[in-house]
Design a protein around this motif. Structure first.
Motif, PDB file in Angstrom:
ATOM      1  N   ASN A  52       0.832  -1.211   0.000  1.00  0.00           N
ATOM      2  CA  ASN A  52       0.000   0.000   0.000  1.00  0.00           C
ATOM      3  C   ASN A  52       0.867   1.262   0.000  1.00  0.00           C
ATOM      4  O   ASN A  52       1.782   1.387   0.818  1.00  0.00           O
ATOM      5  CB  ASN A  52      -0.929   0.024   1.218  1.00  0.00           C
ATOM      6  CG  ASN A  52      -2.122  -0.895   1.045  1.00  0.00           C
ATOM      7  OD1 ASN A  52      -2.107  -1.768   0.188  1.00  0.00           O
ATOM      8  ND2 ASN A  52      -3.146  -0.697   1.843  1.00  0.00           N
ATOM      9  N   PHE A 115      -7.848  -2.345   2.424  1.00  0.00           N
ATOM     10  CA  PHE A 115      -8.655  -2.203   1.210  1.00  0.00           C
ATOM     11  C   PHE A 115      -8.941  -0.733   0.894  1.00  0.00           C
ATOM     12  O   PHE A 115     -10.060  -0.362   0.552  1.00  0.00           O
ATOM     13  CB  PHE A 115      -9.935  -3.037   1.326  1.00  0.00           C
ATOM     14  CG  PHE A 115      -9.644  -4.508   1.386  1.00  0.00           C
ATOM     15  CD1 PHE A 115      -9.180  -5.183   0.266  1.00  0.00           C
ATOM     16  CD2 PHE A 115      -9.760  -5.212   2.565  1.00  0.00           C
ATOM     17  CE1 PHE A 115      -8.850  -6.525   0.318  1.00  0.00           C
ATOM     18  CE2 PHE A 115      -9.442  -6.559   2.637  1.00  0.00           C
ATOM     19  CZ  PHE A 115      -8.985  -7.214   1.509  1.00  0.00           C
ATOM     20  N   GLN A 117      -7.275   0.465  -1.522  1.00  0.00           N
ATOM     21  CA  GLN A 117      -6.665   0.481  -2.854  1.00  0.00           C
ATOM     22  C   GLN A 117      -7.682   0.405  -3.995  1.00  0.00           C
ATOM     23  O   GLN A 117      -7.307   0.289  -5.156  1.00  0.00           O
ATOM     24  CB  GLN A 117      -5.677  -0.686  -2.980  1.00  0.00           C
ATOM     25  CG  GLN A 117      -4.639  -0.719  -1.872  1.00  0.00           C
ATOM     26  CD  GLN A 117      -3.805   0.559  -1.823  1.00  0.00           C
ATOM     27  OE1 GLN A 117      -3.029   0.822  -2.733  1.00  0.00           O
ATOM     28  NE2 GLN A 117      -4.003   1.356  -0.788  1.00  0.00           N
ATOM     29  N   GLU A 119     -10.388  -1.898  -4.254  1.00  0.00           N
ATOM     30  CA  GLU A 119     -11.205  -3.113  -4.225  1.00  0.00           C
ATOM     31  C   GLU A 119     -12.111  -3.114  -2.991  1.00  0.00           C
ATOM     32  O   GLU A 119     -11.685  -2.698  -1.915  1.00  0.00           O
ATOM     33  CB  GLU A 119     -10.284  -4.341  -4.162  1.00  0.00           C
ATOM     34  CG  GLU A 119     -11.037  -5.657  -4.193  1.00  0.00           C
ATOM     35  CD  GLU A 119     -10.166  -6.850  -3.818  1.00  0.00           C
ATOM     36  OE1 GLU A 119      -8.991  -6.640  -3.506  1.00  0.00           O
ATOM     37  OE2 GLU A 119     -10.693  -7.975  -3.819  1.00  0.00           O
TER      38      GLU A 119
ATOM     39  N   ASP B  88      -6.871  -5.434  -6.790  1.00  0.00           N
ATOM     40  CA  ASP B  88      -6.347  -4.151  -6.305  1.00  0.00           C
ATOM     41  C   ASP B  88      -5.718  -3.374  -7.447  1.00  0.00           C
ATOM     42  O   ASP B  88      -5.928  -2.179  -7.598  1.00  0.00           O
ATOM     43  CB  ASP B  88      -5.247  -4.402  -5.265  1.00  0.00           C
ATOM     44  CG  ASP B  88      -5.805  -4.403  -3.860  1.00  0.00           C
ATOM     45  OD1 ASP B  88      -6.880  -3.828  -3.659  1.00  0.00           O
ATOM     46  OD2 ASP B  88      -5.165  -4.990  -2.984  1.00  0.00           O
TER      47      ASP B  88
END
Lengths: 296, 167
Positions: A52, A115, A117, A119, B88
């Motif tokens: 991340n 999450f 990112q 999704e 992602d």
């Protein structure tokens, strides 16, 4: 008579006495939920620390402060480690009865960190809802007698609600023609690109080839799955529960085969909570094991 | 469970359900673990995903051109091998509206340790849609080139592709 009593009777089965098998099953189920909670926590912490970089999509409490401050300095691991330690203390019923609520808040925080990112996965939702029900149950039902019945009943309520909600989300979002075969074709192609991106290669399986060449079969796959979601609320009644559970498990297998989406935690949890396993334990147990009595 | 406890249990569930409804209603249907489970609710809409093609062996004249998935002649990178979640990654590429230097650096950071010298990895957007209501057309749009020196935009696309979101 209150209108909620038939529902409460289905969820909590007040006329059935609690048994050693039921109590043992309850603690084993708690271990299952905690194992997945800890597994997800460390997986999310590891990915966050490794990958991340920037917040793309703020979810939950991430709407109110910048969660990117947890991306470095192993802070995500610190949260996961705290979840592990507090969960173990709460499992043995040491300390205050709100410890699982602390675990729940940390678990939510770690989810929105990991999450952020873009999704929005749902495969961990049942574990999250179950942990929340444990947190609520320990606060409101600290007594040994009613705690297992309330927690398992409330988990079943929210699982059933979730599936039926998903049915209506499709009805509202698309309309009655949601099960049109072309929609499945579009999703199969979308998921095929996901697999291609993940593995570097993709080959359609038997069911996907069948659905792509026969629109009737594709529509039937969607229609059966959609109907199964609709009857999710019948999990609330214990007599119907094993049948609905079996259909839901078959639906998840169908989703995995047709769209390559795996819901492992969902399916394992359905297998555990959808059938009366305590009856098997009761065949062999004369009394509740001491370690179970001490940890409720 | 006595009747009085059933009443208490239903009140607690009702209270939790109220929190559930209030949080999802004010957060676009998602406040984990609360959710309206909207996946697959909007059927028939075009979709956009992303993946990476290894174009190290390709000519620059051809690797910027858009083409259909069936015409793809370059190998696809397995993101799993590099420890990157492909969903992602897809969302990172397709949901970024403004490709600032910071966002490009974030993309570069994901792969900089894996890129070989002279390696060229093309980040592509893949878009699928129903055509004539009876077939699915999937098109690949080369978007950003990753080299050992950084990230390069597709010269065939204008700025609106990088600063106004989806195209």
């Amino acid at each position: 008579m209150n209108w909620t009593f038939p529902l409460a009777s289905g969820l909590f089965e007040p006329k059935r006495d609690s048994s050693p098998g039921e109590t043992l099953f309850f603690k084993l189920f708690e271990i299952f939920i905690l194992c997945y909670t800890i597994k997800f926590s460390f997986e999310w912490a590891h990915y966050t620390q490794l990958r991340n970089v920037d917040v793309v999509l703020p979810l939950g409490v991430a709407n109110y402060f910048d969660v990117s401050l947890f991306f470095d300095h192993y802070l995500s691991y610190l949260i996961a480690g705290s979840i592990l330690i507090i969960s173990i203390i709460a499992f043995f019923r040491k300390g205050p009865n709100w410890l699982y609520m602390v675990v729940m808040l940390l678990f939510h925080l770690l989810y929105v960190i990991r999450f952020s990112q873009g999704e929005i996965p749902h495969s961990q939702n049942l574990i999250g809802m179950s942990l929340l029900c444990f947190a609520i149950g320990l606060i409101w039902y600290p007594d040994k007698k009613y705690q297992p019945r309330f927690i398992i009943g409330s988990i079943l309520f929210f699982i059933g609600l979730g599936y039926t909600t998903a049915f209506f989300a499709k009805l509202i979002g698309t309309g009655i023609h949601w099960f049109d075969s072309h929609h499945l074709w579009l999703w199969i192609s979308e998921k095929s690109v996901d697999i291609l991106s993940r593995e570097g290669v993709y080959n359609p399986n038997f069911l996907q080839r069948l659905a792509l060449t026969n629109s009737g079969i594709a529509s039937m796959i969607l229609l059966i799955g959609w109907f199964t979601e609709f009857i999710g609320f019948t999990l609330w009644w214990h007599r119907l529960r094993p049948y609905t559970t079996t259909l839901l498990i078959m639906m998840h297998i169908g989703i995995t085969l047709s769209m390559n989406i795996r819901f492992d935690a969902f399916v394992y949890q359905l297998i555990l909570i959808g059938y009366p396993w305590y009856r098997i334990f009761d065949l062999y147990l004369k009394k509740t094991p001491d370690w179970v009595i001490k940890t409720i | 469970m006595k009747q009085v406890d059933q009443k208490k249990a239903m009140k607690i569930i009702g209270f939790t359900l109220t929190i559930f409804i209030l949080t999802v209603a004010t957060h676009d249907g998602e406040f984990w673990p609360f959710s309206t489970y909207p996946m697959f609710s909007q059927a028939g809409n075009p979709w956009t995903r992303a993946m990476i093609l290894d174009v190290s062996q390709q000519d620059e004249e051809t690797f910027w051109q858009s083409h259909s998935l069936n015409e793809r002649s370059t190998p696809t990178l397995s993101l799993r091998k590099y420890g990157v979640d492909q969903i992602d990654f897809s969302n990172f590429i397709s949901k970024t509206d403004h490709w600032s230097d910071n966002r490009k650096n974030a993309l570069f950071t994901l792969f900089k340790n894996d890129l070989l010298p002279d390696g060229k990895w093309m980040v592509v957007k893949v878009r699928g849609e129903l055509v004539n209501k009876d077939s699915v057309h999937v098109r690949i749009q080369p978007f950003l080139l990753l080299t050992e020196n950084g990230v390069v935009e597709n010269p065939l696309l204008d700025d609106s592709f990088y600063f106004r979101g989806e195209n």
